[in-house]
Design a protein around this motif. Structure first.
Motif, PDB file in Angstrom:
ATOM      1  N   GLU A 293       7.784   8.551   9.427  1.00 49.51           N
ATOM      2  CA  GLU A 293       6.338   8.845   9.410  1.00 49.51           C
ATOM      3  C   GLU A 293       5.900   9.323   8.023  1.00 49.51           C
ATOM      4  O   GLU A 293       4.837   8.923   7.521  1.00 49.51           O
ATOM      5  N   ILE A 294       6.735  10.180   7.413  1.00 52.27           N
ATOM      6  CA  ILE A 294       6.414  10.665   6.055  1.00 52.27           C
ATOM      7  C   ILE A 294       6.422   9.501   5.066  1.00 52.27           C
ATOM      8  O   ILE A 294       5.531   9.372   4.220  1.00 52.27           O
ATOM      9  N   GLN A 295       7.438   8.655   5.165  1.00 49.72           N
ATOM     10  CA  GLN A 295       7.520   7.507   4.263  1.00 49.72           C
ATOM     11  C   GLN A 295       6.301   6.605   4.431  1.00 49.72           C
ATOM     12  O   GLN A 295       5.730   6.118   3.450  1.00 49.72           O
ATOM     13  N   LYS A 296       5.891   6.389   5.677  1.00 46.44           N
ATOM     14  CA  LYS A 296       4.732   5.534   5.939  1.00 46.44           C
ATOM     15  C   LYS A 296       3.478   6.117   5.301  1.00 46.44           C
ATOM     16  O   LYS A 296       2.699   5.417   4.640  1.00 46.44           O
ATOM     17  N   ASN A 297       3.266   7.426   5.497  1.00 52.62           N
ATOM     18  CA  ASN A 297       2.100   8.097   4.897  1.00 52.62           C
ATOM     19  C   ASN A 297       2.181   8.101   3.374  1.00 52.62           C
ATOM     20  O   ASN A 297       1.193   7.895   2.671  1.00 52.62           O
ATOM     21  N   LEU A 298       3.408   8.340   2.879  1.00 51.81           N
ATOM     22  CA  LEU A 298       3.600   8.439   1.436  1.00 51.81           C
ATOM     23  C   LEU A 298       3.348   7.102   0.752  1.00 51.81           C
ATOM     24  O   LEU A 298       2.655   7.026  -0.267  1.00 51.81           O
ATOM     25  N   TYR A 299       3.886   6.049   1.313  1.00 51.95           N
ATOM     26  CA  TYR A 299       3.775   4.731   0.685  1.00 51.95           C
ATOM     27  C   TYR A 299       2.344   4.215   0.657  1.00 51.95           C
ATOM     28  O   TYR A 299       1.980   3.420  -0.204  1.00 51.95           O
ATOM     29  N   LYS A 300       1.533   4.693   1.598  1.00 50.16           N
ATOM     30  CA  LYS A 300       0.129   4.269   1.624  1.00 50.16           C
ATOM     31  C   LYS A 300      -0.604   4.695   0.357  1.00 50.16           C
ATOM     32  O   LYS A 300      -1.460   3.963  -0.152  1.00 50.16           O
ATOM     33  N   GLY A 301      -0.262   5.892  -0.125  1.00 45.10           N
ATOM     34  CA  GLY A 301      -1.024   6.464  -1.247  1.00 45.10           C
ATOM     35  C   GLY A 301      -0.371   6.300  -2.598  1.00 45.10           C
ATOM     36  O   GLY A 301      -0.866   6.855  -3.578  1.00 45.10           O
ATOM     37  N   ILE A 302       0.742   5.564  -2.678  1.00 42.25           N
ATOM     38  CA  ILE A 302       1.427   5.486  -3.971  1.00 42.25           C
ATOM     39  C   ILE A 302       1.654   4.032  -4.407  1.00 42.25           C
ATOM     40  O   ILE A 302       2.622   3.740  -5.127  1.00 42.25           O
ATOM     41  N   HIS A 303       0.771   3.149  -4.001  1.00 42.25           N
ATOM     42  CA  HIS A 303       0.932   1.757  -4.424  1.00 42.25           C
ATOM     43  C   HIS A 303       0.819   1.603  -5.944  1.00 42.25           C
ATOM     44  O   HIS A 303       1.323   0.635  -6.510  1.00 42.25           O
ATOM     45  N   ASP A 304       0.143   2.553  -6.601  1.00 39.60           N
ATOM     46  CA  ASP A 304      -0.021   2.474  -8.051  1.00 39.60           C
ATOM     47  C   ASP A 304       0.876   3.468  -8.776  1.00 39.60           C
ATOM     48  O   ASP A 304       0.602   3.874  -9.893  1.00 39.60           O
ATOM     49  N   LYS A 305       1.995   3.870  -8.131  1.00 41.06           N
ATOM     50  CA  LYS A 305       2.908   4.842  -8.733  1.00 41.06           C
ATOM     51  C   LYS A 305       4.329   4.275  -8.738  1.00 41.06           C
ATOM     52  O   LYS A 305       4.694   3.465  -7.890  1.00 41.06           O
ATOM     53  N   THR A 306       5.111   4.773  -9.695  1.00 44.24           N
ATOM     54  CA  THR A 306       6.533   4.427  -9.737  1.00 44.24           C
ATOM     55  C   THR A 306       7.288   5.438  -8.884  1.00 44.24           C
ATOM     56  O   THR A 306       7.135   6.654  -9.058  1.00 44.24           O
ATOM     57  N   LEU A 307       8.094   4.928  -7.950  1.00 47.47           N
ATOM     58  CA  LEU A 307       8.812   5.803  -7.023  1.00 47.47           C
ATOM     59  C   LEU A 307      10.311   5.547  -7.129  1.00 47.47           C
ATOM     60  O   LEU A 307      10.763   4.403  -7.061  1.00 47.47           O
ATOM     61  N   ILE A 308      11.084   6.627  -7.306  1.00 46.67           N
ATOM     62  CA  ILE A 308      12.545   6.556  -7.327  1.00 46.67           C
ATOM     63  C   ILE A 308      13.064   7.461  -6.224  1.00 46.67           C
ATOM     64  O   ILE A 308      12.731   8.656  -6.182  1.00 46.67           O
TER      65      ILE A 308
ATOM     66  N   LYS B 206       2.188   9.853 -11.928  1.00 45.74           N
ATOM     67  CA  LYS B 206       2.411   8.410 -11.917  1.00 45.74           C
ATOM     68  C   LYS B 206       3.850   8.060 -11.567  1.00 45.74           C
ATOM     69  O   LYS B 206       4.148   6.936 -11.157  1.00 45.74           O
ATOM     70  N   ILE B 207       4.757   9.026 -11.745  1.00 49.80           N
ATOM     71  CA  ILE B 207       6.167   8.813 -11.401  1.00 49.80           C
ATOM     72  C   ILE B 207       6.594   9.891 -10.409  1.00 49.80           C
ATOM     73  O   ILE B 207       6.379  11.082 -10.637  1.00 49.80           O
TER      74      ILE B 207
END
Length: 584
Positions: free
Chosen positions: A519-534, A501-502
């Motif tokens: 490209e990695i950020q784009k792919n990553l952000y798609k799947g982590i809308h319900d996660k806390t990212l630092i 979750k984090i």
């Protein structure tokens, strides 16, 4: 670093004896036979001489008349040999178990040390201590079971039948043994201390060798082979001096012990003959007294083993520093279970300083709401990495409180906390295993398909399948067979697979080109809308889409807002953005 209550080797070793008591007891009983065998040999020799020198002996009927004696002797020697073989069999089963227990128990405690411990100590020195402790424990056990106890038993038996023969001879052997062992015991502590100092030098030397080998690429880049060999030469000289000092002391000790033993031999031989001349003892008893000099060989053998015994005590005592070192970050006795459902992080008046009392984070108060995407920026050493390290409790804070979903992280176990957070550090290390194993490390139960999917999201899949062995490719020590960018993509895949979750990314894409990074950020952000990212990044352009950006300087958060808000504020963030834009 702080030391725990002094753990002596004696206390540690007694704990091992209690754990493996039946092995120790059976092996010692088996070796009891060797002591009896050595002790009874002079007695059997005397009895045979008594029989053969009897004026009334019937040579044709010797065996029949004394068959009980011969059969009992044969049975005793047979049982002793059975004991020998039994000892060998049990030793083959016991010592591997003993060494495994030592290695595992020491390793379990060592991995519980804080992050700072591993920063301050050579990994090569640590592994050397663990290996030498296991070997030393076996060597000490063998010497106690197979040498010291049997020799003492033999000495007691020898003293008994010498006293029965002549008190003069009995007191002689006791006097010699007291002088011999007394001198040794007096000198033993110094011998052990010198051995421990030498062991410390060996450990340091091995650590520096591993350090050079680990950084061999850097050595070659700067053509520093001669420089490193010169530095290593100085360490070798220190090790040699420590060894020579220890060896010289032991040489002097052995010389003194030899002189004492020579005096004892003269006493026993001359004394036995003189007693015979005056008819105090018979000729077979003279042979018994002279034959009893076998004990010199046994005690000498014990003394010969005592020096390496004390050397091993020194080695083991030095290795036990791994257990004496207190854990800087410890779990409470009854930690609460942790299952992060939201991912809300709160710092409440948090201050952190290292051992040198240098503040790294000062009076930090902030809340990161669940599912928020937060960027951290600031100059090197401003406290960004420390901030993230405190979230996963690599260090304990000096004051204040850190909570996740309202739970103080000090009240949960470190393993539980880190199991719930995916962290990608600056210093990416890979195990010398396959790519598949390195990615699956994020979640050991993951299927091959899930590993591949995570690799696709991190843009690692294409380069992996282009390798001759694909996902079965061995990455080399610390991932040395891969480029920096490839290691980062594998590390990101590992974090994605963990599905926490984090997620914390500390310069996790710094070795990637801008196109791959986006490209990695784009792919990553798609799947982590319900996660806390630092995310920590020196390239501020990679953080413009974050929900929020924290600006650090000298251990404090001096600005907090979105990219647009911070630019409009025209503060420290604006200056960093402007300088990077100009540079690009």
């Amino acid at each position: 670093m702080a030391k725990s209550n002094l753990l002596t080797f004696k206390k540690y070793y007694l704990g091992l004896i209690l754990k493996f008591k039946w092995y120790f007891i059976i092996m010692q009983v088996a070796m009891f036979g060797w002591a009896v065998q050595e002790s009874l040999s002079p007695y059997f020799t005397m009895r045979i001489l008594d029989i053969l020198t009897d004026p009334n002996v019937d040579k044709s009927n010797v065996f029949q008349k004394h068959q009980t004696f011969f059969y009992i002797s044969l049975l005793i020697y047979f049982l002793i040999e059975v004991g020998h073989r039994g000892h060998e069999y049990i030793a083959g089963k016991f010592y591997p178990k003993l060494k495994r227990h030592v290695r595992v128990s020491i390793m379990e405690y060592t991995v519980g040390h804080s992050h700072e411990f591993f920063i301050e100590n050579y990994s090569g020195s640590i592994s050397n201590k663990i290996a030498r402790l296991a070997d030393g424990i076996q060597d000490i056990s063998e010497k106690i079971i197979c040498v010291f106890v049997p020799v003492l038993i033999s000495l007691v038996i020898t003293c008994i039948y010498l006293f029965n023969t002549s008190k003069f001879l009995g007191y002689g052997i006791i006097t010699w043994f007291v002088c011999y062992m007394g001198l040794f015991i007096i000198c033993a502590k110094k011998s052990q201390n010198l051995a421990e100092l030498h062991s410390q030098q060996v450990t340091l030397l091995n650590g520096k060798i591993v350090d050079i080998l680990t950084n061999m690429f850097t050595v070659r880049l700067f053509s520093r082979k001669a420089y490193e060999l010169e530095r290593l030469s100085h360490e070798n000289l220190r090790e040699m001096k420590a060894y020579r000092k220890s060896a010289l002391f032991n040489f002097k000790l052995n010389t003194a012990l030899t002189l004492i033993t020579i005096a004892f031999i003269v006493y026993m031989v001359a004394g036995g003959i003189m007693l015979w001349q005056h008819d105090y003892i018979t000729l077979p008893e003279v042979v018994l007294s002279i034959s009893s000099l076998y004990i010199i060989g046994m005690v000498w053998y014990m003394g010969f083993n005592l020096i390496p015994f004390y050397t091993q005590l020194g080695v083991c005592n030095e290795a036990l520093d791994l257990l004496r070192e207190k854990h800087q970050v410890e779990d409470i006795n009854t930690p609460k279970p942790l299952h992060i459902t939201d991912g809300k992080i709160e710092f409440a008046n948090v201050t952190f300083e290292y051992a040198n009392n240098k503040n790294v984070l000062k009076n930090c108060n902030l809340i990161i709401p669940a599912n928020q995407k937060v960027g951290l920026v600031g100059l090197s050493g401003s406290g960004k990495t420390t901030f993230c390290s405190l979230i996963i409790r690599l260090f304990d804070i000096t004051s204040g409180k850190i909570t996740i979903d309202g739970i103080d992280i000090k009240n949960v176990s470190q393993d539980d906390l880190r199991e719930n957070i995916a962290y990608i550090p600056q210093d990416l290390a890979m195990f010398h295993r396959s790519i598949m194993e390195n990615i699956r490390y994020g979640r050991l139960s993951a299927t091959d398909e899930e590993v591949v999917e995570a690799a696709k999201i991190s843009k690692a899949h294409d380069f992996i399948i282009s390798l001759p062995d694909g996902y079965d490719t061995m990455v080399g020590e610390r991932g040395s067979k891969l480029s920096g960018g490839q290691r980062q993509r594998i590390a990101i895949a590992r974090a994605i697979l963990k599905n926490s979750k984090i997620i914390i990314m500390d310069e996790a894409t710094s070795a990637l080109d801008l196109i791959t990074e986006h490209e990695i950020q784009k792919n990553l952000y798609k799947g982590i809308h319900d996660k806390t990212l630092i995310v920590i990044a020196h390239r501020i352009s990679t953080l413009t889409d974050m929900d929020r950006i924290l600006v650090f300087r000298h251990g404090e958060v001096i600005e907090d807002g979105t990219h647009t808000e911070l630019l409009n504020h025209k503060g420290h963030y604006y200056d960093l953005w402007y300088k990077q834009s100009q540079a690009e």
